[in-house]
Write a protein that holds these residues in place. Structure first.
Motif, PDB file in Angstrom:
ATOM      1  N   ARG A 143       0.823  -1.204   0.000  1.00  0.00           N
ATOM      2  CA  ARG A 143       0.000   0.000   0.000  1.00  0.00           C
ATOM      3  C   ARG A 143       0.862   1.260   0.000  1.00  0.00           C
ATOM      4  NH1 ARG A 143      -3.504   2.970  -2.126  1.00  0.00           N
ATOM      5  NH2 ARG A 143      -4.582   4.448  -0.748  1.00  0.00           N
ATOM      6  N   VAL A 144       1.953   1.270   0.745  1.00  0.00           N
ATOM      7  CA  VAL A 144       2.832   2.448   0.763  1.00  0.00           C
ATOM      8  C   VAL A 144       3.432   2.691  -0.614  1.00  0.00           C
ATOM      9  CG1 VAL A 144       4.952   3.411   1.730  1.00  0.00           C
ATOM     10  CG2 VAL A 144       3.319   2.263   3.228  1.00  0.00           C
ATOM     11  N   ILE A 145       3.831   1.628  -1.304  1.00  0.00           N
ATOM     12  CA  ILE A 145       4.368   1.794  -2.659  1.00  0.00           C
ATOM     13  C   ILE A 145       3.316   2.390  -3.583  1.00  0.00           C
ATOM     14  CG2 ILE A 145       5.212   0.535  -4.681  1.00  0.00           C
ATOM     15  CD1 ILE A 145       7.289   0.910  -2.466  1.00  0.00           C
ATOM     16  N   GLU A 146       2.080   1.952  -3.459  1.00  0.00           N
ATOM     17  CA  GLU A 146       0.994   2.522  -4.267  1.00  0.00           C
ATOM     18  C   GLU A 146       0.830   4.011  -3.974  1.00  0.00           C
ATOM     19  OE1 GLU A 146      -2.301   0.139  -3.122  1.00  0.00           O
ATOM     20  OE2 GLU A 146      -1.765  -1.559  -4.403  1.00  0.00           O
ATOM     21  N   LEU A 147       0.916   4.388  -2.710  1.00  0.00           N
ATOM     22  CA  LEU A 147       0.781   5.804  -2.348  1.00  0.00           C
ATOM     23  C   LEU A 147       1.939   6.628  -2.890  1.00  0.00           C
ATOM     24  CD1 LEU A 147      -0.425   5.387   1.345  1.00  0.00           C
ATOM     25  CD2 LEU A 147      -1.757   6.352  -0.550  1.00  0.00           C
ATOM     26  N   VAL A 148       3.148   6.070  -2.890  1.00  0.00           N
ATOM     27  CA  VAL A 148       4.303   6.776  -3.452  1.00  0.00           C
ATOM     28  C   VAL A 148       4.058   7.076  -4.929  1.00  0.00           C
ATOM     29  CG1 VAL A 148       6.728   6.532  -4.111  1.00  0.00           C
ATOM     30  CG2 VAL A 148       5.994   5.903  -1.810  1.00  0.00           C
ATOM     31  N   ARG A 149       3.543   6.116  -5.653  1.00  0.00           N
ATOM     32  CA  ARG A 149       3.270   6.327  -7.084  1.00  0.00           C
ATOM     33  C   ARG A 149       2.184   7.377  -7.284  1.00  0.00           C
ATOM     34  NH1 ARG A 149       3.755   0.011  -7.938  1.00  0.00           N
ATOM     35  NH2 ARG A 149       5.890  -0.138  -8.755  1.00  0.00           N
ATOM     36  N   GLU A 150       1.183   7.387  -6.400  1.00  0.00           N
ATOM     37  CA  GLU A 150       0.123   8.387  -6.508  1.00  0.00           C
ATOM     38  C   GLU A 150       0.646   9.789  -6.246  1.00  0.00           C
ATOM     39  OE1 GLU A 150      -3.122   7.510  -3.954  1.00  0.00           O
ATOM     40  OE2 GLU A 150      -3.441   5.471  -4.726  1.00  0.00           O
ATOM     41  N   VAL A 151       1.481   9.927  -5.218  1.00  0.00           N
ATOM     42  CA  VAL A 151       1.928  11.252  -4.777  1.00  0.00           C
ATOM     43  C   VAL A 151       3.125  11.751  -5.570  1.00  0.00           C
ATOM     44  CG1 VAL A 151       2.849  12.545  -2.808  1.00  0.00           C
ATOM     45  CG2 VAL A 151       1.022  10.872  -2.450  1.00  0.00           C
ATOM     46  N   ALA A 152       4.111  10.864  -5.831  1.00  0.00           N
ATOM     47  CA  ALA A 152       5.371  11.298  -6.424  1.00  0.00           C
ATOM     48  C   ALA A 152       5.518  10.912  -7.889  1.00  0.00           C
ATOM     49  CB  ALA A 152       6.543  10.722  -5.623  1.00  0.00           C
ATOM     50  N   GLY A 153       4.647  10.061  -8.379  1.00  0.00           N
ATOM     51  CA  GLY A 153       4.735   9.661  -9.775  1.00  0.00           C
ATOM     52  C   GLY A 153       5.662   8.484  -9.998  1.00  0.00           C
ATOM     53  N   ARG A 154       5.706   8.030 -11.239  1.00  0.00           N
ATOM     54  CA  ARG A 154       6.472   6.833 -11.591  1.00  0.00           C
ATOM     55  C   ARG A 154       7.973   7.060 -11.556  1.00  0.00           C
ATOM     56  NH1 ARG A 154       3.700   1.923 -11.785  1.00  0.00           N
ATOM     57  NH2 ARG A 154       1.502   2.471 -12.033  1.00  0.00           N
ATOM     58  N   ALA A 155       8.436   8.297 -11.547  1.00  0.00           N
ATOM     59  CA  ALA A 155       9.875   8.570 -11.543  1.00  0.00           C
ATOM     60  C   ALA A 155      10.515   8.290 -10.185  1.00  0.00           C
ATOM     61  CB  ALA A 155      10.131  10.025 -11.938  1.00  0.00           C
ATOM     62  N   ALA A 156       9.713   8.249  -9.150  1.00  0.00           N
ATOM     63  CA  ALA A 156      10.253   8.034  -7.802  1.00  0.00           C
ATOM     64  C   ALA A 156      10.663   6.573  -7.617  1.00  0.00           C
ATOM     65  CB  ALA A 156       9.227   8.419  -6.756  1.00  0.00           C
ATOM     66  N   GLU A 157      11.774   6.376  -6.930  1.00  0.00           N
ATOM     67  CA  GLU A 157      12.182   5.049  -6.481  1.00  0.00           C
ATOM     68  C   GLU A 157      11.950   4.992  -4.974  1.00  0.00           C
ATOM     69  OE1 GLU A 157      15.749   3.208  -8.875  1.00  0.00           O
ATOM     70  OE2 GLU A 157      16.267   5.241  -8.239  1.00  0.00           O
ATOM     71  N   ALA A 158      11.400   3.890  -4.504  1.00  0.00           N
ATOM     72  CA  ALA A 158      11.091   3.803  -3.077  1.00  0.00           C
ATOM     73  C   ALA A 158      11.259   2.380  -2.581  1.00  0.00           C
ATOM     74  CB  ALA A 158       9.670   4.290  -2.808  1.00  0.00           C
ATOM     75  N   GLU A 159      11.629   2.292  -1.306  1.00  0.00           N
ATOM     76  CA  GLU A 159      11.730   1.019  -0.593  1.00  0.00           C
ATOM     77  C   GLU A 159      10.948   1.147   0.702  1.00  0.00           C
ATOM     78  OE1 GLU A 159      16.378  -0.057  -1.675  1.00  0.00           O
ATOM     79  OE2 GLU A 159      15.873   1.175   0.081  1.00  0.00           O
ATOM     80  N   VAL A 160      10.218   0.083   1.053  1.00  0.00           N
ATOM     81  CA  VAL A 160       9.434   0.093   2.285  1.00  0.00           C
ATOM     82  C   VAL A 160       9.746  -1.173   3.076  1.00  0.00           C
ATOM     83  CG1 VAL A 160       7.145   0.235   3.304  1.00  0.00           C
ATOM     84  CG2 VAL A 160       7.590   1.309   1.094  1.00  0.00           C
ATOM     85  N   VAL A 161      10.056  -0.987   4.347  1.00  0.00           N
ATOM     86  CA  VAL A 161      10.221  -2.105   5.272  1.00  0.00           C
ATOM     87  C   VAL A 161       9.150  -1.982   6.347  1.00  0.00           C
ATOM     88  CG1 VAL A 161      11.729  -3.256   6.935  1.00  0.00           C
ATOM     89  CG2 VAL A 161      12.709  -2.205   4.890  1.00  0.00           C
ATOM     90  N   VAL A 162       8.387  -3.043   6.528  1.00  0.00           N
ATOM     91  CA  VAL A 162       7.371  -3.090   7.588  1.00  0.00           C
ATOM     92  C   VAL A 162       7.771  -4.212   8.531  1.00  0.00           C
ATOM     93  CG1 VAL A 162       4.937  -3.342   8.145  1.00  0.00           C
ATOM     94  CG2 VAL A 162       5.626  -2.273   5.979  1.00  0.00           C
ATOM     95  N   ARG A 163       7.869  -3.888   9.794  1.00  0.00           N
ATOM     96  CA  ARG A 163       8.368  -4.858  10.774  1.00  0.00           C
ATOM     97  C   ARG A 163       7.483  -4.862  12.011  1.00  0.00           C
ATOM     98  NH1 ARG A 163      13.958  -6.848  11.475  1.00  0.00           N
ATOM     99  NH2 ARG A 163      14.098  -7.769  13.548  1.00  0.00           N
ATOM    100  N   HIS A 164       6.972  -6.046  12.325  1.00  0.00           N
ATOM    101  CA  HIS A 164       6.208  -6.234  13.558  1.00  0.00           C
ATOM    102  C   HIS A 164       7.102  -6.945  14.568  1.00  0.00           C
ATOM    103  CE1 HIS A 164       2.829  -6.962  16.252  1.00  0.00           C
ATOM    104  NE2 HIS A 164       3.264  -8.216  16.367  1.00  0.00           N
ATOM    105  N   ASP A 165       7.395  -6.275  15.667  1.00  0.00           N
ATOM    106  CA  ASP A 165       8.242  -6.820  16.734  1.00  0.00           C
ATOM    107  C   ASP A 165       7.397  -7.076  17.961  1.00  0.00           C
ATOM    108  OD1 ASP A 165      11.377  -6.733  16.270  1.00  0.00           O
ATOM    109  OD2 ASP A 165      10.524  -5.014  15.211  1.00  0.00           O
ATOM    110  N   ALA A 166       7.419  -8.302  18.444  1.00  0.00           N
ATOM    111  CA  ALA A 166       6.743  -8.657  19.690  1.00  0.00           C
ATOM    112  C   ALA A 166       7.799  -9.230  20.639  1.00  0.00           C
ATOM    113  CB  ALA A 166       5.643  -9.666  19.437  1.00  0.00           C
ATOM    114  N   GLN A 167       8.100  -8.515  21.703  1.00  0.00           N
ATOM    115  CA  GLN A 167       9.124  -8.926  22.653  1.00  0.00           C
ATOM    116  C   GLN A 167       8.502  -9.113  24.028  1.00  0.00           C
ATOM    117  OE1 GLN A 167      12.939  -6.899  22.410  1.00  0.00           O
ATOM    118  NE2 GLN A 167      12.218  -5.718  20.654  1.00  0.00           N
ATOM    119  N   ALA A 168       8.912 -10.165  24.689  1.00  0.00           N
ATOM    120  CA  ALA A 168       8.432 -10.442  26.042  1.00  0.00           C
ATOM    121  C   ALA A 168       9.634 -10.745  26.920  1.00  0.00           C
ATOM    122  CB  ALA A 168       7.465 -11.614  26.040  1.00  0.00           C
ATOM    123  N   LEU A 169       9.643 -10.184  28.113  1.00  0.00           N
ATOM    124  CA  LEU A 169      10.814 -10.260  28.989  1.00  0.00           C
ATOM    125  C   LEU A 169      10.385 -10.571  30.412  1.00  0.00           C
ATOM    126  CD1 LEU A 169      13.958  -9.631  29.187  1.00  0.00           C
ATOM    127  CD2 LEU A 169      13.253  -7.335  29.898  1.00  0.00           C
TER     128      LEU A 169
END
Length: 481
Positions: A10-36
């Protein structure tokens, strides 16, 4: 498709909508669950858990690069992330070193799971029981640790971590993976002396609190009434906890692709810089049938693979992200991180090869609990005429990155050894030592038969280390000076 990959797409789709096809983008989504589960004064005093999903966007537009992040993953939060990152790129300085984004590439299959899916990476050594571990399961291990210490004061933690992550870019690369880990780290104390026991694994079931508690208590009892020794060069046996510090500093400052390109690293490819007995490998996908300790892709979406840094004493590789690789005229080794363009890419799953095939973790832990000397170090200690047995190094600081001269302190037990036998505990020592020189040709007298996976107090790096018998180690003073 995982929830994380859905967000990244979805973020890549938004980048294309806002910045156009000339933009290059990378997205990292990370879910961290830590228990101590933490304990002190031989009692559990804290049980906490935290789960966070973070989104990090890196965007290159009109020759300029900007990054942004958020933990707000609804539609408005993602759109705001894209808008402010595009705005930041417009006022950022030109970025002539931008390496571009990776083209679509399949993930490599884990050696531990040759039948797992290449694209998703979801089956890379993942242990569901560890990911879903309960406070009661961690508390059981703490109880066993405390009871095995036999009345000594104890403190430490047992933790479990679950990570689910995804990556997507504007070139069409889209990958996902997950991993889990458990770790235990505890001390026992008596008469002002401390003993330590640590272990990490991808399976909580591998952690035996009773074995670790008995080992820490045995070390503490043996470390009482220490003597002081004068400065000088001493033959040493470093136990795995101490060797892990060597690996961490070698990885951070030596096998760092940015440092190598800038000629700030000791590394010289193709040169015998280490003893012929030394082989160092970065194994993000696991090895020898053990589950993988990390995700199968880096923060630029590059598939991770095994990387031999040193083979039979010869330096063979350094870790690269896409930026340092382009500067060095080579390819990324899959070591990009959120800070690799600034601090350089770092190998984070480093193993110093043991002398023989390691025993399973449970067998190693059981044997190590028998006394103050780790089982893997005993044959090395038996061959030492006069020297020091060192449990742990800490507060290490680099004095010269190029030669990797490091100063630091010992802790949690040092002993004087004569003719293969412990004759006395030794007080804390300060050392100043070039790590590559300590491991140089002719300087490694022996390597233990097991590499033990050890937890780190911060970051996501993991080091598997055997015991080491070294010809010399420069002691420059006591802990007080």
């Amino acid at each position: 498709m995982s929830a994380e990959l859905g967000i990244a797409t979805r973020v890549i789709e938004l980048v294309r909508e806002v910045a156009g096809r000339a933009a290059e983008a990378e997205v990292v989504v990370r879910h961290d669950a830590q228990a101590l589960t933490r304990f002190a004064n031989s009692m559990i005093h804290q049980n906490v858990a935290d789960a966070t999903t973070g989104v990090r966007l890196r965007l290159h537009l009109d020759g300029r690069t900007a990054s942004g992040s958020t933990t707000v993953t609804d539609a408005d939060g993602l759109r705001a992330l894209v808008a402010r990152t595009v705005a930041a790129a417009a006022v950022s300085p030109p970025d002539p070193a931008w390496p571009g984004v990776i083209r679509p590439a399949a993930l490599r299959v884990s050696a531990a799971h040759p039948g797992s899916g290449e694209r998703s990476g979801l089956a890379f050594g993942f242990d569901e029981a560890t990911a879903r571990a309960t406070p009661a399961e961690r508390a059981e291990r703490v109880r066993d640790f405390v009871q095995a210490a036999g009345g000594l004061e104890t403190a430490g933690y047992c933790r479990t971590v679950y990570v689910s992550a995804a990556f997507a870019n504007t070139a069409g690369q889209a990958v996902e993976g997950r991993t889990a880990e458990a770790a235990m780290d505890g001390i026992a104390r008596v008469g002002g002396a401390d003993g330590v026991a640590r272990l990490a694994s991808c399976r909580l079931a591998d952690l035996d609190g009773a074995v670790l508690g008995a080992r820490a208590a045995a070390k503490a009892r043996a470390a009482r009434q220490p003597v002081e020794l004068p400065p000088g060069e001493y033959e040493v046996v470093l136990e795995p906890d101490a060797v892990a510090d060597l690996l961490e500093n070698l990885a951070t400052f030596g096998f760092n692709g940015k440092a190598y390109v800038q000629r700030q690293s000791f590394a010289e490819l193709g040169v015998e810089q280490f003893d012929p007995s030394v082989t160092i490998v970065d194994e993000p996908l696991g090895s020898r049938g053990e589950p993988a300790p990390g995700l199968p892709f880096d923060d630029e979406g590059t598939p991770r693979r095994s990387l031999v840094l040193v083979r039979d004493g010869v330096t063979t590789a350094v870790a690269h992200d896409r930026t340092s690789a382009a500067q060095d005229g080579t390819e990324s080794t899959g070591h990009a991180s959120a800070v690799s363009r600034s601090w350089g890419p770092q190998a984070t799953h480093v193993r110093l090869e043991a002398a023989e095939r390691p025993a399973p973790l449970a067998e190693v832990a059981e044997a190590d609990g028998a006394g103050p000397i780790a089982e893997s170090a005993r044959p090395l200690v038996a061959r030492m005429r006069r020297g020091l047995l060192v449990t742990d190094l800490w507060y290490t600081r680099v004095l010269d990155p190029k030669s990797l001269v490091v100063t630091g302190l010992t802790r949690n037990g040092v002993w004087l050894v004569e003719d293969g036998e412990i004759v006395s505990a030794v007080g804390g020592l300060r050392f100043t030592q070039s790590y590559p020189q300590a491991l140089g040709p002719g300087r490694v007298l022996g390597i233990g038969a097991e590499s033990v996976l050890l937890p780190q107090s911060w970051g996501r790096a993991r080091y598997a280390a055997p015991a080491l018998h070294l010809a010399g180690w420069n002691v420059t003073g006591n802990a007080s000076g």
